[in-house]
Design a protein around this motif. Structure first.
Motif, PDB file in Angstrom:
ATOM      1  N   ALA A   1       7.299  -8.507  16.598  1.00 18.79           N
ATOM      2  CA  ALA A   1       5.857  -8.781  16.612  1.00 18.79           C
ATOM      3  C   ALA A   1       5.062  -7.515  16.929  1.00 18.79           C
ATOM      4  N   GLU A   2       5.610  -6.762  17.824  1.00 14.87           N
ATOM      5  CA  GLU A   2       4.935  -5.508  18.186  1.00 14.87           C
ATOM      6  C   GLU A   2       4.913  -4.530  17.014  1.00 14.87           C
ATOM      7  N   LEU A   3       6.042  -4.364  16.347  1.00 13.79           N
ATOM      8  CA  LEU A   3       6.122  -3.459  15.197  1.00 13.79           C
ATOM      9  C   LEU A   3       5.246  -3.950  14.050  1.00 13.79           C
ATOM     10  N   GLU A   4       5.236  -5.273  13.853  1.00 15.36           N
ATOM     11  CA  GLU A   4       4.384  -5.811  12.780  1.00 15.36           C
ATOM     12  C   GLU A   4       2.913  -5.538  13.070  1.00 15.36           C
ATOM     13  N   GLN A   5       2.515  -5.590  14.290  1.00 10.93           N
ATOM     14  CA  GLN A   5       1.112  -5.307  14.653  1.00 10.93           C
ATOM     15  C   GLN A   5       0.774  -3.835  14.424  1.00 10.93           C
ATOM     16  N   ILE A   6       1.723  -2.980  14.794  1.00  8.48           N
ATOM     17  CA  ILE A   6       1.503  -1.539  14.567  1.00  8.48           C
ATOM     18  C   ILE A   6       1.439  -1.248  13.077  1.00  8.48           C
ATOM     19  N   ALA A   7       2.357  -1.856  12.353  1.00  6.43           N
ATOM     20  CA  ALA A   7       2.413  -1.590  10.901  1.00  6.43           C
ATOM     21  C   ALA A   7       1.187  -2.131  10.191  1.00  6.43           C
ATOM     22  N   SER A   8       0.571  -3.146  10.763  1.00  5.42           N
ATOM     23  CA  SER A   8      -0.596  -3.728  10.099  1.00  5.42           C
ATOM     24  C   SER A   8      -1.791  -2.773  10.146  1.00  5.42           C
ATOM     25  N   ARG A   9      -1.784  -1.836  11.053  1.00  4.63           N
ATOM     26  CA  ARG A   9      -2.900  -0.918  11.178  1.00  4.63           C
ATOM     27  C   ARG A   9      -2.679   0.353  10.347  1.00  4.63           C
ATOM     28  N   ARG A  10      -1.531   0.460   9.696  1.00  9.71           N
ATOM     29  CA  ARG A  10      -1.218   1.647   8.912  1.00  9.71           C
ATOM     30  C   ARG A  10      -0.893   1.228   7.486  1.00  9.71           C
ATOM     31  N   SER A  11      -0.841   2.275   6.714  1.00 12.39           N
ATOM     32  CA  SER A  11      -0.449   2.033   5.327  1.00 12.39           C
ATOM     33  C   SER A  11       1.058   2.023   5.249  1.00 12.39           C
ATOM     34  N   ASP A  12       1.567   1.513   4.149  1.00  8.37           N
ATOM     35  CA  ASP A  12       3.016   1.436   3.966  1.00  8.37           C
ATOM     36  C   ASP A  12       3.634   2.828   3.976  1.00  8.37           C
ATOM     37  N   ALA A  13       2.881   3.799   3.337  1.00  7.99           N
ATOM     38  CA  ALA A  13       3.431   5.160   3.280  1.00  7.99           C
ATOM     39  C   ALA A  13       3.547   5.738   4.669  1.00  7.99           C
ATOM     40  N   VAL A  14       2.522   5.500   5.487  1.00  9.73           N
ATOM     41  CA  VAL A  14       2.537   6.019   6.851  1.00  9.73           C
ATOM     42  C   VAL A  14       3.651   5.349   7.645  1.00  9.73           C
ATOM     43  N   ASN A  15       3.750   3.998   7.545  1.00 11.79           N
ATOM     44  CA  ASN A  15       4.793   3.262   8.285  1.00 11.79           C
ATOM     45  C   ASN A  15       6.195   3.720   7.891  1.00 11.79           C
ATOM     46  N   LYS A  16       6.299   3.985   6.588  1.00 11.17           N
ATOM     47  CA  LYS A  16       7.597   4.440   6.123  1.00 11.17           C
ATOM     48  C   LYS A  16       7.889   5.837   6.620  1.00 11.17           C
ATOM     49  N   ALA A  17       6.808   6.696   6.559  1.00 11.46           N
ATOM     50  CA  ALA A  17       6.976   8.090   6.999  1.00 11.46           C
ATOM     51  C   ALA A  17       7.281   8.145   8.481  1.00 11.46           C
ATOM     52  N   LEU A  18       6.615   7.349   9.240  1.00 14.99           N
ATOM     53  CA  LEU A  18       6.812   7.354  10.693  1.00 14.99           C
ATOM     54  C   LEU A  18       8.051   6.553  11.126  1.00 14.99           C
ATOM     55  N   GLY A  19       8.692   5.830  10.254  1.00  9.85           N
ATOM     56  CA  GLY A  19       9.888   5.047  10.588  1.00  9.85           C
ATOM     57  C   GLY A  19       9.597   3.662  11.103  1.00  9.85           C
ATOM     58  N   THR A  20       8.322   3.288  11.051  1.00 10.15           N
ATOM     59  CA  THR A  20       7.972   1.938  11.551  1.00 10.15           C
ATOM     60  C   THR A  20       8.592   0.863  10.671  1.00 10.15           C
ATOM     61  N   SER A  21       8.513   1.099   9.337  1.00  4.95           N
ATOM     62  CA  SER A  21       9.077   0.093   8.418  1.00  4.95           C
ATOM     63  C   SER A  21      10.583  -0.040   8.628  1.00  4.95           C
ATOM     64  N   ASN A  22      11.259   1.093   8.841  1.00  2.33           N
ATOM     65  CA  ASN A  22      12.717   1.047   9.039  1.00  2.33           C
ATOM     66  C   ASN A  22      13.072   0.333  10.351  1.00  2.33           C
ATOM     67  N   ALA A  23      12.294   0.610  11.395  1.00  2.00           N
ATOM     68  CA  ALA A  23      12.529  -0.049  12.695  1.00  2.00           C
ATOM     69  C   ALA A  23      12.304  -1.550  12.601  1.00  2.00           C
ATOM     70  N   LEU A  24      11.267  -1.893  11.838  1.00  2.00           N
ATOM     71  CA  LEU A  24      10.981  -3.316  11.681  1.00  2.00           C
ATOM     72  C   LEU A  24      12.121  -4.012  10.938  1.00  2.00           C
ATOM     73  N   ASP A  25      12.658  -3.370   9.906  1.00  9.43           N
ATOM     74  CA  ASP A  25      13.780  -3.975   9.164  1.00  9.43           C
ATOM     75  C   ASP A  25      15.015  -4.126  10.054  1.00  9.43           C
ATOM     76  N   GLN A  26      15.229  -3.125  10.890  1.00  9.21           N
ATOM     77  CA  GLN A  26      16.390  -3.200  11.780  1.00  9.21           C
ATOM     78  C   GLN A  26      16.259  -4.357  12.802  1.00  9.21           C
ATOM     79  N   GLU A  27      15.072  -4.486  13.335  1.00 13.06           N
ATOM     80  CA  GLU A  27      14.852  -5.574  14.312  1.00 13.06           C
ATOM     81  C   GLU A  27      14.982  -6.942  13.655  1.00 13.06           C
ATOM     82  N   ARG A  28      14.458  -7.007  12.422  1.00 14.52           N
ATOM     83  CA  ARG A  28      14.591  -8.291  11.722  1.00 14.52           C
ATOM     84  C   ARG A  28      16.068  -8.617  11.418  1.00 14.52           C
ATOM     85  N   ALA A  29      16.824  -7.602  11.010  1.00 15.12           N
ATOM     86  CA  ALA A  29      18.252  -7.813  10.762  1.00 15.12           C
ATOM     87  C   ALA A  29      18.975  -8.204  12.053  1.00 15.12           C
ATOM     88  N   LYS A  30      18.559  -7.545  13.131  1.00 16.67           N
ATOM     89  CA  LYS A  30      19.166  -7.880  14.419  1.00 16.67           C
ATOM     90  C   LYS A  30      18.850  -9.317  14.821  1.00 16.67           C
TER      91      LYS A  30
END
Length: 658
Positions: free
Chosen positions: A131-160
């Motif tokens: 939920a925290e990562l999704e909130q952070i990612a909602s304030r950024r663009s996909d490119a930024v989230n991907k560049a900063l690793g937010t998208s990858n962290a979110l995928d890992q948490e979801r897999a976990k």
């Protein structure tokens, strides 16, 4: 090796101890499965029954394989890492897990394996991170989230989270399965308790299968000379017999209900089994079924049943033959009895008793000989005949004594009235021949009083009933009432007079025969009648008429009367003074007077007969009827004495009595 590591991880022990636990379990899969199941909860009732059957069939490897599969199944997820600090986390389906509400500190305490965080806490923490990562990612663009690793962290948490959720679901699924497995034991126990035949049948099958497998091994290694048999210390014949019995027991297994049906069917057929062959079939069926139920091999059961069949046929045949012999003997003895009765005609009582006793003893000995299949003992029979001869002699003596006694008693009754004869018979049945006691005299007096009361009653009833009958008949014939009344009264009086005359004549005859044959003594007939030496001697100390009055008596030796004087002329009794037919011996007492019949007639002036009568005349009765009754009474009073005197004189003229 994997099983050992998993068991060590699950039970919280090192590899060495885990290996020892598994080795012990595999050495005895049945007991080992029970011990491990109490800690891992991997086994249900079906698996337990399968392991038990395989061990009964001596298929140890298959039983160990099933046990190992169960262990691996229960510990398959024990290597999943929850975090870098925990050794395991999985929700394996064992008995301990079944008691957990959640996998966490409780499990850590029970297993001794520590970790920092429980499964549900990890799920909640992961959800919060997502939920925290999704909130952070909602304030950024996909490119930024991907560049900063937010998208990858979110995928890992979801897999976990998915992994943790799957583990959580598997845990609760294993808990449910563990519960179902444990419930299966209780459920099966309920069924087997009602149908114990389930386990019995399964055990029989396991034994047969095990022996069949053993047979294959023995045959493959030498048959009767197999080393397998030597190690078991069992011969080939013993083994084949055991195998045959196992086959028979399993093939012929019946429930209690089925056994009852067979028994009842046999019992039903036995009701109509009358011939020897039919009885033999019933005996065969009963023995065969009993042996099969006992576990006897079918061939041997049939052999034993055949023996029972032959025994039944033989016993019934012998019984029929014995019955025929008994009937023949009974018929022959019946003929012998009939012939004896014919031969007894004209024989004395003693001879009859002896012959009957001989025949009875012979027939009894014949029956014993036939029953024991022994020869007739002639010597014993001759010995018994001597005893029977003595019996016959004693019976003859008794019969003679009874006859003499009866004749004497009958003579003492001659000339008695029916009443006196009945009294004498009744007293004799109680007192025997000793009838001189006071009790006998008292009883005789009471009997006479009762008889007189009966005669009075009968006379009254005859008078009344005869009078009423004659009056009724006269009226029916058209007579005038008073004429019918007078005639009925006269007829009744005539009948009464005749009846009184009969009674008087009976008494006179009794007295006459009493004088002639010895009469009565004190109301009791003397034993032996007039034979002086055989009975009592009367003494007339109380007064009375000799030959008529019954006197008290006692025994006096007849020698005293040989030269006794006669006092027939009427003298005072004085000092002592032989017997004519009309004489009676008495004991006189000094001062007593003896009066002859002639002197007594002069003294009394003849015979006086009176018949007092009392009439109850109802008030207002017809004077004419009263006069008629009085006239009839006077006529009866006048005629009755004349009739009695005429009857007595007529009897004297015919010399019926003196």
């Amino acid at each position: 090796m994997q099983a050992g590591h998993d068991v060590a991880r699950v039970l919280g022990v090192d590899a060495t101890e885990a290996a020892q636990i598994l080795a012990k379990a595999f050495s005895d899969p049945v007991k080992g499965a029970e011990d491990l199941n109490s800690r891992l909860g991997f086994m249900d009732a079906a698996m337990q029954r399968q392991i038990t059957s395989l061990m009964a069939q001596n298929r140890v490897y298959q039983a160990q394989r099933i046990l190992l599969d169960g262990i691996l199944q229960s510990t398959r997820d024990s290597g999943i890492q929850v975090s870098t600090t925990t050794k395991f986390w999985t929700a394996f389906g064992n008995a301990i897990s079944n008691a957990w509400d959640k996998f966490g500190e409780g499990a850590s305490r029970l297993t001794g394996i520590g970790f920092t965080e429980s499964l549900d806490e990890q799920i909640e923490r992961t959800k919060a991170r997502i939920a925290e990562l999704e909130q952070i990612a909602s304030r950024r663009s996909d490119a930024v989230n991907k560049a900063l690793g937010t998208s990858n962290a979110l995928d890992q948490e979801r897999a976990k989270l998915e992994q943790l959720t799957g583990a959580w679901n598997r845990y609760w699924q294993s808990v449910e399965q563990a519960q179902q497995k444990r419930d299966s034991f209780a459920q099966r126990a309920l069924v087997v308790q009602q149908l114990p035949e389930i386990d019995v049948r399964q055990n029989l099958q396991d034994q047969q299968v095990g022996l069949e497998l053993l047979r294959k091994g023995i045959e493959a290694t030498g048959g009767a000379n197999s080393e397998v048999l030597r190690r078991m210390n069992v011969s080939w014949d013993e083994f084949t017999e055991a195998l045959a019995r196992a086959r028979s027991q399993y093939a012929n297994f019946r429930t209690d209900f089925e056994k009852s049906l067979v028994q009842q069917d046999t019992a039903l057929r036995s009701l109509t089994a009358f011939s020897p062959s039919a009885r033999g079939e019933i005996a065969y069926a009963q023995r065969f079924q009993a042996e099969i139920d006992r576990g006897t091999e079918a061939t041997k059961a049939a052999t034993l049943a055949e023996r029972d069949r032959q025994i039944a046929i033989k016993s019934i045949t012998v019984a029929i033959s014995e019955q025929a012999r008994e009937r023949q003997l009974a018929a022959e003895q019946a003929v012998a009895s009939a012939n004896l009765e014919i031969s007894l005609i004209g024989k004395s009582v003693g001879e009859q008793a002896r012959l009957r006793a001989d025949l009875q003893m012979r027939q009894q000995m014949e029956q014993e000989s036939a029953r024991n299949r022994t020869a007739f003992d002639e010597a014993e029979f001759a010995r018994l005949q001597k005893i029977n001869a003595e019996l016959g002699r004693k019976v003859q003596l008794r019969a003679q004594a009874d006859l003499t006694n009866q004749l004497q008693f009958e003579r003492s009754q001659l000339g008695m009235t029916d009443t006196e004869a009945n009294i004498a018979s009744r007293l004799r049945s109680v007192y025997g021949d000793d009838l001189s006691s006071a009790a006998a005299q008292s009883a005789a007096a009471m009997m006479r009083v009762n008889e007189q009361l009966k005669q009075t009653r009968d006379l009254s009833m005859e008078f009344v009933s005869g009078f009423a009958s004659d009056l009724r008949n006269g009226l029916r014939n058209g007579e005038d009432f008073w004429d019918a009344f007078a005639k009925a009264g006269m007829n009744a009086i005539n009948r009464l007079a005749d009846r009184l005359m009969d009674i008087a004549l009976q008494n006179l005859l009794f007295k006459a025969f009493g004088n002639l044959l010895g009469g009565w003594t004190g109301g009791v007939p003397l034993a032996g009648g007039a034979a002086i030496g055989q009975g009592g001697i009367g003494h007339a100390h109380t007064g009375g008429t000799i030959g008529q009055t019954g006197f008290m008596s006692r025994y006096i030796h007849p020698a005293y009367f040989d030269d006794a004087p006669r006092y027939h002329t009427g003298l005072d009794m004085g000092p002592i003074g032989g017997l004519a037919p009309d004489e009676r011996p008495i004991i006189g007492r000094v001062g007593e007077r003896v009066v002859t019949p002639e002197q007594w007639a002069e003294h009394t002036g003849g015979v006086t007969i009176s018949m007092p009568a009392v009439y109850n005349i109802a008030q207002g009765a017809d004077p004419r009827a009263i006069a008629e009754v009085k006239a009839l009474h006077m006529k009866l009073v006048q005629e009755l004495p004349v009739r009695i005197v005429q009857g007595v004189r007529d009897a004297q003229s015919r010399r019926m009595f003196n």
